[in-house]
Design a protein around this motif. Sequence first.
Motif, PDB file in Angstrom:
ATOM      1  N   ALA A 107      -7.433   4.528   3.031  1.00  0.00           N
ATOM      2  CA  ALA A 107      -6.745   4.949   4.186  1.00  0.00           C
ATOM      3  C   ALA A 107      -5.369   4.569   4.442  1.00  0.00           C
ATOM      4  O   ALA A 107      -4.267   4.537   4.638  1.00  0.00           O
ATOM      5  CB  ALA A 107      -7.338   4.675   5.781  1.00  0.00           C
ATOM      6  N   ASP A 108      -5.319   2.716   4.273  1.00  0.00           N
ATOM      7  CA  ASP A 108      -4.212   1.979   4.411  1.00  0.00           C
ATOM      8  C   ASP A 108      -3.013   2.065   3.210  1.00  0.00           C
ATOM      9  O   ASP A 108      -2.000   1.751   3.008  1.00  0.00           O
ATOM     10  CB  ASP A 108      -4.578   0.415   4.476  1.00  0.00           C
ATOM     11  CG  ASP A 108      -5.240   0.100   5.957  1.00  0.00           C
ATOM     12  OD1 ASP A 108      -5.260   1.157   6.556  1.00  0.00           O
ATOM     13  OD2 ASP A 108      -5.782  -0.982   5.898  1.00  0.00           O
ATOM     14  N   SER A 109      -3.891   2.503   2.037  1.00  0.00           N
ATOM     15  CA  SER A 109      -2.848   2.647   0.893  1.00  0.00           C
ATOM     16  C   SER A 109      -2.195   1.713   0.451  1.00  0.00           C
ATOM     17  O   SER A 109      -1.055   1.561  -0.244  1.00  0.00           O
ATOM     18  CB  SER A 109      -1.990   3.803   0.868  1.00  0.00           C
ATOM     19  OG  SER A 109      -2.637   5.095   1.029  1.00  0.00           O
ATOM     20  N   ARG A 110      -2.768   0.473   0.552  1.00  0.00           N
ATOM     21  CA  ARG A 110      -2.123  -0.726  -0.217  1.00  0.00           C
ATOM     22  C   ARG A 110      -2.952  -1.685  -1.287  1.00  0.00           C
ATOM     23  O   ARG A 110      -4.159  -2.054  -0.871  1.00  0.00           O
ATOM     24  CB  ARG A 110      -1.923  -2.060   0.989  1.00  0.00           C
ATOM     25  CG  ARG A 110      -0.448  -1.703   1.758  1.00  0.00           C
ATOM     26  CD  ARG A 110      -0.180  -2.513   2.699  1.00  0.00           C
ATOM     27  NE  ARG A 110       0.317  -3.685   1.767  1.00  0.00           N
ATOM     28  CZ  ARG A 110       0.475  -5.042   2.244  1.00  0.00           C
ATOM     29  NH1 ARG A 110       0.331  -5.347   3.630  1.00  0.00           N
ATOM     30  NH2 ARG A 110       0.892  -5.886   1.500  1.00  0.00           N
ATOM     31  N   PHE A 111      -2.812  -1.055  -2.646  1.00  0.00           N
ATOM     32  CA  PHE A 111      -3.636  -1.196  -3.586  1.00  0.00           C
ATOM     33  C   PHE A 111      -3.547  -2.582  -4.225  1.00  0.00           C
ATOM     34  O   PHE A 111      -4.510  -2.947  -5.094  1.00  0.00           O
ATOM     35  CB  PHE A 111      -3.913  -0.003  -4.460  1.00  0.00           C
ATOM     36  CG  PHE A 111      -4.197   1.262  -3.697  1.00  0.00           C
ATOM     37  CD1 PHE A 111      -5.540   1.487  -2.991  1.00  0.00           C
ATOM     38  CD2 PHE A 111      -3.326   2.240  -3.537  1.00  0.00           C
ATOM     39  CE1 PHE A 111      -6.000   2.478  -2.563  1.00  0.00           C
ATOM     40  CE2 PHE A 111      -3.961   3.541  -2.872  1.00  0.00           C
ATOM     41  CZ  PHE A 111      -5.165   3.389  -2.338  1.00  0.00           C
ATOM     42  N   ILE A 112      -2.346  -2.913  -4.295  1.00  0.00           N
ATOM     43  CA  ILE A 112      -2.095  -4.087  -5.067  1.00  0.00           C
ATOM     44  C   ILE A 112      -1.690  -5.558  -4.322  1.00  0.00           C
ATOM     45  O   ILE A 112      -0.780  -5.157  -3.420  1.00  0.00           O
ATOM     46  CB  ILE A 112      -0.960  -3.718  -6.224  1.00  0.00           C
ATOM     47  CG1 ILE A 112      -1.316  -2.683  -7.007  1.00  0.00           C
ATOM     48  CG2 ILE A 112      -0.690  -4.821  -6.995  1.00  0.00           C
ATOM     49  CD1 ILE A 112      -2.365  -2.830  -8.187  1.00  0.00           C
ATOM     50  N   LEU A 113      -2.266  -6.414  -4.508  1.00  0.00           N
ATOM     51  CA  LEU A 113      -1.953  -7.510  -3.627  1.00  0.00           C
ATOM     52  C   LEU A 113      -1.675  -7.414  -2.168  1.00  0.00           C
ATOM     53  O   LEU A 113      -0.689  -7.672  -1.470  1.00  0.00           O
ATOM     54  CB  LEU A 113      -0.590  -8.309  -4.204  1.00  0.00           C
ATOM     55  CG  LEU A 113      -0.949  -8.995  -5.788  1.00  0.00           C
ATOM     56  CD1 LEU A 113       0.328  -9.441  -6.511  1.00  0.00           C
ATOM     57  CD2 LEU A 113      -2.184  -9.803  -5.918  1.00  0.00           C
ATOM     58  N   GLY A 114      -2.499  -6.731  -1.482  1.00  0.00           N
ATOM     59  CA  GLY A 114      -2.591  -6.541  -0.227  1.00  0.00           C
ATOM     60  C   GLY A 114      -3.348  -7.662   0.707  1.00  0.00           C
ATOM     61  O   GLY A 114      -3.653  -8.684   0.225  1.00  0.00           O
ATOM     62  N   PRO A 115      -3.729  -7.179   1.763  1.00  0.00           N
ATOM     63  CA  PRO A 115      -4.354  -8.146   2.984  1.00  0.00           C
ATOM     64  C   PRO A 115      -5.692  -8.540   2.481  1.00  0.00           C
ATOM     65  O   PRO A 115      -6.166  -9.818   2.609  1.00  0.00           O
ATOM     66  CB  PRO A 115      -4.347  -7.169   4.208  1.00  0.00           C
ATOM     67  CG  PRO A 115      -4.072  -5.748   3.624  1.00  0.00           C
ATOM     68  CD  PRO A 115      -3.223  -6.074   2.335  1.00  0.00           C
TER      69      PRO A 115
END
Length: 367
Positions: free
Chosen positions: A28-36
């Motif tokens: 859902a957040d769509s942060r797939f690389i080096l995210g939170p």
Amino acid sequence: MPVPLFDTQTPLAPLREEILARIAKVVADSRFILGPNVSAFEQELAAYCGAKHAVGVGNGTDAITIALRAMGVGPGDEVVVPSFTFYASAEAIPLTGARPVFCDIDPETFCITPETVKAALTPRTKAVIAVHLFGNVCPVKEIEALGVPVLEDAAQAAGSLSPAGRPGVLGTAATFSFFPSKNLGCFGDGGAITTSDEEIAERARMLRFHGSKDKVTYEHIGFNSRLDEIQAAILRVQLPHLDGWAEGRRAAGEHYEQAGLGELVRLPQPVSGCQPAWHLYVIKHARIDAIAAALSAAGHGQKAYYRTPIHRQPAMASYAPAVPLQGTDEAARTHLAIPMSPVLSAEQAAQVSGAIRQALAAAPRAL
Ligand SMILES: Cc1ncc(COP(=O)(O)O)c(C=O)c1O
């Protein structure tokens, strides 16, 4: 009932819904690389180990290569490494331009010792890779006392304990693999480096990202090797359970002892003072092939992991050891992993031990 070599599904079953919800959140957040999730997991892993930094990378093999590079290992250097371990422990060394120098192990613990390392040191030695094999913990401080930096290969030792601390904080840096069958496993490939050295941590962070801090200036020839955000989210759910699973692995070892397995075969011996979270439970016997055949016939899991040690592998032909590796050859010839998991019951340990007892019944005891 057949007992499998390992059981990753039962311990994870109660976490299934939470894991699926965390994966859905990443999607859902769509942060797939080096995210939170990667940065949070790095902090949580570092805190768990007692190290200042953790750097998530693509797998345990890249973790070793990147950690060695970050420690300054390169062409012209030698790195001492055991030959009785998974191939990747040594494979990482030529990838840095350095030369692997194979040392022996103590065949009782399957770990390197200050004596076996000392025999392999030369003026070119830049580092030693201490592989905490099968969950045992190498005597890192004693090896460091020889005056050489130690990189811990802790791929198999998440959850183990030693008087000097957890794997991950004992040497200059340490590496982990989160391959699915490991003590702490994700749902694909994953790895990490831990260290309390600021410069090594910073170099490792750059090296995993093409040698760059900002994707504008490239300071090193690096790698594209990051821990995925989805894998980090999965690992964050699991990390709080690691100590409980490690207790289960220790209890499984005790079940084998109580089943009398030590009267039949040589059991794995913890390095003095440490409490291994047995990743693999590896026995030894002169007639190990007969034991393996009997376990297979009864449907139980068994596997000889390193029958051909690394220095005898074709790709390592140009790195012939300069010292005899008698402990390595003995372990390679006589070892066998038998079922081990955080949920292995006393009854299962008794079944496996019973099958081994039957296999040896007609033969004289030979350890
Ligand atoms: C001792 C050891 N070192 C390194 C590795 C490499 O880890 P990976 O498979 O994640 O690259 C493994 C596991 O497979 C291992 O068991």
